[in-house]
Design a protein around this motif. Structure first.
Motif, short mmCIF file in Angstrom:
data_model
loop_
_atom_site.label_atom_id
_atom_site.label_comp_id
_atom_site.label_asym_id
_atom_site.label_seq_id
_atom_site.Cartn_x
_atom_site.Cartn_y
_atom_site.Cartn_z
N UNK B 172 81.45 47.66 30.49
CA UNK B 172 80.24 46.98 30.05
C UNK B 172 79.11 47.15 31.07
N UNK B 173 79.46 47.16 32.36
CA UNK B 173 78.43 47.33 33.40
C UNK B 173 77.63 48.60 33.18
N UNK B 174 78.31 49.68 32.80
CA UNK B 174 77.57 50.94 32.61
C UNK B 174 76.83 50.93 31.27
N UNK B 175 77.42 50.28 30.25
CA UNK B 175 76.82 50.32 28.91
C UNK B 175 75.67 49.31 28.77
N UNK B 176 75.73 48.21 29.54
CA UNK B 176 74.75 47.13 29.36
C UNK B 176 73.32 47.62 29.54
N UNK B 190 69.14 58.06 24.30
CA UNK B 190 69.31 58.68 25.62
C UNK B 190 69.13 57.71 26.76
N UNK B 191 68.62 56.51 26.47
CA UNK B 191 68.33 55.54 27.55
C UNK B 191 69.63 54.87 27.98
N UNK B 192 69.86 54.84 29.25
CA UNK B 192 71.06 54.16 29.75
C UNK B 192 71.40 54.64 31.14
N UNK B 193 72.43 54.04 31.69
CA UNK B 193 72.88 54.47 33.01
C UNK B 193 73.38 55.92 32.90
N UNK B 194 72.98 56.78 33.84
CA UNK B 194 73.46 58.17 33.80
C UNK B 194 74.98 58.26 33.78
N UNK B 195 75.65 57.26 34.37
CA UNK B 195 77.12 57.28 34.36
C UNK B 195 77.62 57.15 32.92
N UNK B 196 76.99 56.24 32.16
CA UNK B 196 77.42 56.06 30.78
C UNK B 196 77.12 57.31 29.95
N UNK B 197 75.95 57.89 30.15
CA UNK B 197 75.59 59.10 29.39
C UNK B 197 76.63 60.20 29.67
N UNK B 198 77.06 60.29 30.91
CA UNK B 198 78.09 61.28 31.26
C UNK B 198 79.41 60.94 30.59
N UNK B 199 79.80 59.65 30.62
CA UNK B 199 81.07 59.23 30.03
C UNK B 199 81.08 59.48 28.52
N UNK B 200 79.96 59.14 27.86
CA UNK B 200 79.87 59.36 26.41
C UNK B 200 79.96 60.85 26.11
N UNK B 201 79.35 61.66 26.98
CA UNK B 201 79.36 63.11 26.79
C UNK B 201 80.77 63.68 26.89
N UNK B 202 81.67 62.95 27.59
CA UNK B 202 83.04 63.44 27.72
C UNK B 202 83.67 63.58 26.34
N UNK B 203 83.73 62.44 25.62
CA UNK B 203 84.19 62.42 24.24
C UNK B 203 85.25 63.48 23.95
N UNK B 204 85.05 64.16 22.84
CA UNK B 204 85.99 65.23 22.48
C UNK B 204 85.24 66.55 22.38
N UNK B 205 84.01 66.57 22.94
CA UNK B 205 83.22 67.80 22.89
C UNK B 205 84.00 68.96 23.51
N UNK B 206 83.93 70.10 22.90
CA UNK B 206 84.59 71.28 23.44
C UNK B 206 85.97 71.51 22.86
N UNK B 207 86.61 70.43 22.34
CA UNK B 207 87.97 70.58 21.85
C UNK B 207 88.04 71.37 20.53
N UNK B 298 63.09 51.69 35.43
CA UNK B 298 63.96 52.86 35.57
C UNK B 298 64.82 52.72 36.83
N UNK B 299 64.19 52.25 37.90
CA UNK B 299 64.91 52.10 39.16
C UNK B 299 66.08 51.13 38.99
N UNK B 300 65.81 49.99 38.34
CA UNK B 300 66.89 49.02 38.12
C UNK B 300 67.97 49.60 37.21
N UNK B 301 67.56 50.38 36.21
CA UNK B 301 68.54 51.00 35.31
C UNK B 301 69.49 51.91 36.08
N UNK B 302 68.96 52.54 37.12
CA UNK B 302 69.78 53.47 37.90
C UNK B 302 70.81 52.73 38.77
N UNK B 303 70.39 51.59 39.35
CA UNK B 303 71.32 50.96 40.30
C UNK B 303 72.06 49.75 39.73
#
Lengths: 170, 333
Positions: B172-176, B190-207, B298-303
């Motif tokens: 939730x910390x990353x998604x909030x 596209x708005x969100x913590x870069x960590x969450x965007x990366x995690x969502x991108x993991x998904x099943x892409x490429x499989x 944006x700064x707060x979104x990052x940290x």
């Protein structure tokens, strides 16, 4: 009481060319004899929004914003001063405001040029976004001050009352 | 606020949520405009399915899909302008710059990280170990069915990951951060913590890259349905469409300031998954965000995920060391 228009001159460090990047100055002739307090009363709803604090002293209104809402008509500005100035026979409303949003957008093309330089695999999208942000900066630097000026003119003329158009966030 | 009972829950007790399709706003304007904004979503879906099913191999490739995606987004910007859902969500210059900054980060930095650490790498290793003959039953099926099953599998994964984000504090910390947006438009996904965007991108892409045509058709199906979820467009969405597919109306409830509303409509594509799992609310909301609509820079979104994790951990340790001392606890949401 201040009777001399001092906006855009000695209030802050004077960097006449460079600070145009993030600093917005302008003025609007006043064709009303209303006192400064009345002029600022007509503009007050612009500043009575979430995240904004302001104070009026004599002919000057000074404001400061922290994380303004998306629909705040002055959301790109962080701080500034509006002055009712006396120039010869006439009067004008002059402003001098700082915009971190303009500064941020100005820096983005350089940031993505750096990304293109560092990450070979992201070169094409980085160049595309460099161009997009450079274009957006020019648009914002020209458009936003004009919108602000038009908003002031409408409010001083009494064409707008209060509503900022944003939903009622508590 | 009284709210409305939906199943076992009260929706709209904290913040306004319109519940029930019959209560939604309608497209204003003439007959032609109303016709277009009623049938636009189904027509685009049918057109894209036909294109990817019958396009020759020479143009049925990833670059075509990317081109269509960018062009389609540009078209949706025009639709937001022609038929905005709420004027209080209108696009401003600053919103556009901030949104595009996140889009740009996703297209450059996060994509570069994903290439080295993301699902493409995992997929390559896992697929190399597969016995392909055992998958003949799948590859022998009609192309459209293959594509549908791929999107269904992807959406079931997405549903549970998303629901997990709303129920497990570290996720939730990353998604909030994404839930602090106070208005929707086509780029808000596209708005969100870069960590969450990366995690969502993991998904099943490429499989599913081993099924290039089916994967492209699946991607197109997903885009033609889920791209609208963050859009500020007033559609007269056909009732059957909203019964099966996720819509911008459903997703606005998910982003509402109402706590129970925000714990609804977790899917990305198929809202019938929410119906099956009991989390669907057929509604829409205008007042969005967290903490009363507080704007997050944006700064707060990052940290934010890191500083919140630090504060929570510190409070936890202090409670353990000084159990008698009074102190505030940090709720998960």
């Amino acid at each position: 009481m201040s009777s001399v228009c001092h906006c855009g001159s000695t209030l802050r460090v004077n960097l006449p060319l460079i600070d145009t990047i993030w600093r917005v100055r302008g003025s609007l002739p006043l064709d009303t004899a209303a006192p400064a307090s009345e002029i600022f009363a007509r503009l007050e709803s612009l500043f009575e929004v979430a995240g904004t604090s302001y104070e009026i002293e004599n002919d000057a209104l000074t404001f400061r914003k922290k994380d303004p809402l998306s629909q705040d008509k002055m959301s790109i500005y962080k701080s500034g001063t509006l002055n009712v100035c006396h120039q010869g026979e006439g009067r004008s409303l002059a402003w001098d405001m700082q915009s971190p949003a303009l500064m941020f957008c100005f820096c983005l093309p350089f940031f993505f040029l750096g990304v293109a330089w560092l990450l070979d695999e992201s070169r094409t999208p980085s160049f595309v976004f460099t161009g997009i942000f450079a274009f957006l900066y020019v648009v914002g630097r020209i458009l936003e001050p004009r919108l602000f000026r038009a908003e002031l003119r409408r409010r001083i003329a009494g064409e707008v009352n209060g509503d900022m158009g944003a939903p009622a966030h508590s | 606020m009284d709210g409305v009972r939906v199943g076992k829950r009260i929706i709209g007790a904290d913040s306004p949520v319109t519940v029930g399709w019959e209560n939604f706003g309608r497209v204003e304007g003439g007959t032609v405009k109303r016709f277009i904004f009623t049938w636009f979503q189904p027509a685009v879906l049918v057109a894209l399915v036909l294109f990817w099913m019958y396009a020759p191999e020479s143009i049925a490739k990833t670059s075509t899909a990317i081109g269509i995606g960018i062009g389609f987004k540009a078209l949706l910007y025009v639709l937001e302008w022609v038929s905005p859902r709420y004027k209080s969500w209108r696009l401003t210059w600053k919103e556009l710059v901030v949104d595009l900054f996140y889009v740009a980060i996703a297209y450059t930095l996060i994509r570069a990280v994903g290439k080295h650490f993301g699902s493409d790498v995992w997929a390559e290793h896992i697929l190399a170990a597969f016995n392909w003959e055992k998958f003949a039953w799948f590859t022998d099926m009609p192309l459209l069915l293959q594509a549908f099953l791929i999107t269904l599998f992807a959406d079931i994964c997405y549903y549970w990951m998303h629901r997990g984000m709303h129920n497990w504090y570290p996720l939730w910390l990353t998604h909030s951060v994404h839930h602090y947006i106070t208005q929707l438009n086509i780029n808000k996904g596209s708005i969100g913590s870069p960590i969450e965007i990366f995690l969502i991108g993991l998904g099943i892409g490429g499989f599913f890259d081993f099924l290039p045509h089916a994967a492209l058709l699946a991607g197109s199906l997903g885009m033609a349905i889920s791209i609208y979820q963050h859009a500020n467009i007033r559609f007269n969405t056909p009732r059957w469409w909203g019964y099966v597919f996720n819509t911008t109306e459903h997703h606005s409830v998910h982003h509402s300031q109402d706590f129970e509303g925000s714990r609804s409509n977790y899917c990305n594509t198929y809202i019938f998954l929410d119906r099956i799992f009991g989390t669907c609310v057929d509604g829409e909301a205008e007042v969005l965000g967290m903490e009363g609509g507080r704007r997050m820079s944006i700064w707060e979104q990052m940290h934010y995920p890191f500083t919140e994790a630090w504060k929570t951990s510190k409070a936890f340790v202090q409670r353990r060391l000084h159990p008698g001392a009074s102190g505030s606890t940090v709720p998960a949401e």
